[in-house]
Design an enzyme around this catalytic site. Structure first.
Site, short mmCIF file in Angstrom:
data_model
loop_
_atom_site.label_atom_id
_atom_site.label_comp_id
_atom_site.label_asym_id
_atom_site.label_seq_id
_atom_site.Cartn_x
_atom_site.Cartn_y
_atom_site.Cartn_z
CG ASN A 86 -1.91 -1.14 1.19
OD1 ASN A 86 -2.37 -1.55 0.13
ND2 ASN A 86 -2.23 -1.68 2.36
CG HIS A 99 4.21 -1.99 5.44
ND1 HIS A 99 4.22 -0.62 5.61
CD2 HIS A 99 2.91 -2.34 5.35
CE1 HIS A 99 2.99 -0.16 5.63
NE2 HIS A 99 2.15 -1.19 5.46
P1 DGP Z 1 -0.85 -0.43 5.82
O1 DGP Z 1 -2.29 -0.08 6.03
O2 DGP Z 1 -0.55 -0.99 4.46
O3 DGP Z 1 0.05 0.71 6.21
O4 DGP Z 1 -0.57 -1.61 6.83
C1 DGP Z 1 -0.11 -1.44 8.13
C2 DGP Z 1 -0.34 -2.72 8.85
O5 DGP Z 1 0.48 -2.71 9.98
C3 DGP Z 1 -1.76 -2.95 9.34
O6 DGP Z 1 -2.27 -4.13 8.72
C4 DGP Z 1 -1.65 -3.15 10.84
C5 DGP Z 1 -0.17 -3.38 11.04
N1 DGP Z 1 0.38 -2.80 12.25
C6 DGP Z 1 0.29 -1.51 12.66
N2 DGP Z 1 0.96 -1.34 13.82
C7 DGP Z 1 1.48 -2.54 14.14
C8 DGP Z 1 2.29 -3.00 15.21
O7 DGP Z 1 2.65 -2.26 16.14
N3 DGP Z 1 2.64 -4.31 15.21
C9 DGP Z 1 2.25 -5.16 14.20
N4 DGP Z 1 2.65 -6.43 14.29
N5 DGP Z 1 1.51 -4.76 13.17
C10 DGP Z 1 1.12 -3.46 13.13
#
Ligand code: DGP
Length: 113
Positions: A86, A99
């Site tokens: 994204n 990511h």
């Molecule tokens: P996006 O919407 O493409 O930016 O995806 C971000 C993703 O990151 C979302 O699916 C939730 C995940 N996420 C956000 N904060 C954290 C965190 O602190 N730990 C983990 N494991 N995932 C997270």
């Protein structure tokens, strides 16, 4: 970057169970999984998005290579999986650190779901 949550996870300032790590990337389970398998593959170096990756920098290729390896290890390679990056507000990016989402373990629809 000081306040970046994914920098902190990838560089182990925040303890998180990593499913994979090498010199360039870390991979860990998404906090809010959208499929039975939902792994995030992030570079250890901070790039806000794919827009910041310079020409000739192989980080994105490496992220896809790691995804392929993990898909086989996690047992989702044979039936298939989805890889998504994204980018920006309209692209649904909520964390401003490049990511790669890898989701699998269920059938995905297209274009949504
Ligand atoms: P996006 O919407 O493409 O930016 O995806 C971000 C993703 O990151 C979302 O699916 C939730 C995940 N996420 C956000 N904060 C954290 C965190 O602190 N730990 C983990 N494991 N995932 C997270």
């Amino acid at each position: 970057m000081d306040d970046c949550i994914f920098c902190k996870i990838a560089n182990k300032e925040i303890p998180t169970s990593l499913v994979y790590e090498d010199d360039l990337v870390a991979a860990f389970n998404d906090l809010s999984p959208q499929a039975p398998v939902h792994v995030l593959i992030v570079p250890k170096k901070h790039y806000q998005s794919v827009l910041e990756v310079p020409e000739g920098d192989a980080i994105v290729a490496h992220m896809f290579h790691v995804a392929s390896k993990l898909a086989k290890e996690l047992g989702i390679a044979e039936k298939g999986f989805r890889l998504v990056i994204n980018t920006g507000k309209d692209g649904g990016q909520s964390v401003p650190h490049l990511h790669l989402h890898m989701t699998g373990g269920r059938e995905h629809g297209w274009p949504a779901g």
